[in-house]
Design an enzyme around this catalytic site. Structure first.
Site, short mmCIF file in Angstrom:
data_model
loop_
_atom_site.label_atom_id
_atom_site.label_comp_id
_atom_site.label_asym_id
_atom_site.label_seq_id
_atom_site.Cartn_x
_atom_site.Cartn_y
_atom_site.Cartn_z
CD GLU A 40 -2.42 1.31 2.77
OE1 GLU A 40 -2.57 2.43 3.31
OE2 GLU A 40 -2.80 0.24 3.31
NE ARG A 44 0.57 8.61 6.09
CZ ARG A 44 0.71 8.05 7.28
NH1 ARG A 44 1.89 8.03 7.86
NH2 ARG A 44 -0.32 7.50 7.89
CE LYS A 128 -5.77 3.10 7.75
NZ LYS A 128 -4.90 3.87 6.83
#
Length: 216
Positions: A40, A44, A128
């Site tokens: 993943e 960012r 999540k």
């Protein structure tokens, strides 16, 4: 490919922050050597899209997703780069609806039963749970999961080699995710052999957790 099914079978999703695109294919190779064909790549940094593109082109057998996706625009860029699934830290209705309309696999972040119910109302059941340990960890999910019997969770935040087995033993855990497998320090120091070792160890931990769960 059943992407959510594959993630569940693997049991572990490496969360990766890439600050140098030259690291992208090497980290993918390192994970593959460790028996972990998944990553993943978080949005960012400004290099996320290009890194996803490089990995997909170089390692087509790698299941690559995009993490920390906050907006529809980021989701569009991630999918264009080749991401097969989207992970968001929270529940953004605009992002959710776009992914559903486009047929893009989405794992939205939740922290409360209300957010989980919102996701489930859109037929999203793999969620999540973030930040997992800070929110109360295993005891918190054990408290809310009986009220959400269809939901399956991917805890992220505070997950490590030391506690991942305890998480994976729980029947409502789909997989775990964490950044300890591919840290910025390991990437910057070029310690790809260590990434391979950590990936291999994580896969052994998955086996241990599931064998123990089966015995019970």
């Amino acid at each position: 490919m059943d992407i959510l099914g594959t993630l569940g079978e693997l049991g572990i999703i490496p969360v990766v922050k890439i600050e140098n695109v030259d690291h992208a294919t090497r980290l993918a190779e390192a994970l593959l050597r460790g028996g972990l064909p998944c990553a993943e790549i978080t949005f960012r940094t400004m290099y996320a899209g290009e890194s996803i593109q490089k990995i997909v082109a170089a390692q087509p057998g790698m299941l690559v997703g995009a993490g920390t996706v906050l907006s529809v625009d980021q989701a569009k860029r991630a999918v264009s780069a080749g991401a097969k699934f989207i992970v968001s830290p929270g529940f953004n209705p605009l992002l959710v609806d776009w992914c559903l309309e486009q047929g893009v696999v989405l794992i939205p972040g939740i922290t409360t039963p209300s957010e989980a119910m919102l996701a489930m109302s859109r037929d999203l059941i793999v969620l999540k749970f973030f930040p997992a340990e800070a929110l109360g960890g295993i005891s918190y999910l054990q408290a809310i999961s009986p009220a959400l019997p269809e939901a399956r969770f991917i805890p992220t935040g505070g997950i490590s080699a030391e506690n991942m087995v305890a998480w994976l033993k729980l029947p409502f855990i789909h997989a775990v995710a964490g950044s300890w497998l591919v840290t910025s320090k390991l990437l910057m120091e070029g310690r790809f052999d260590e990434i391979t070792r950590l990936a291999s160890q994580a896969m052994e931990n998955v086996k241990t957790a599931r064998q123990t769960a089966e015995v019970k």
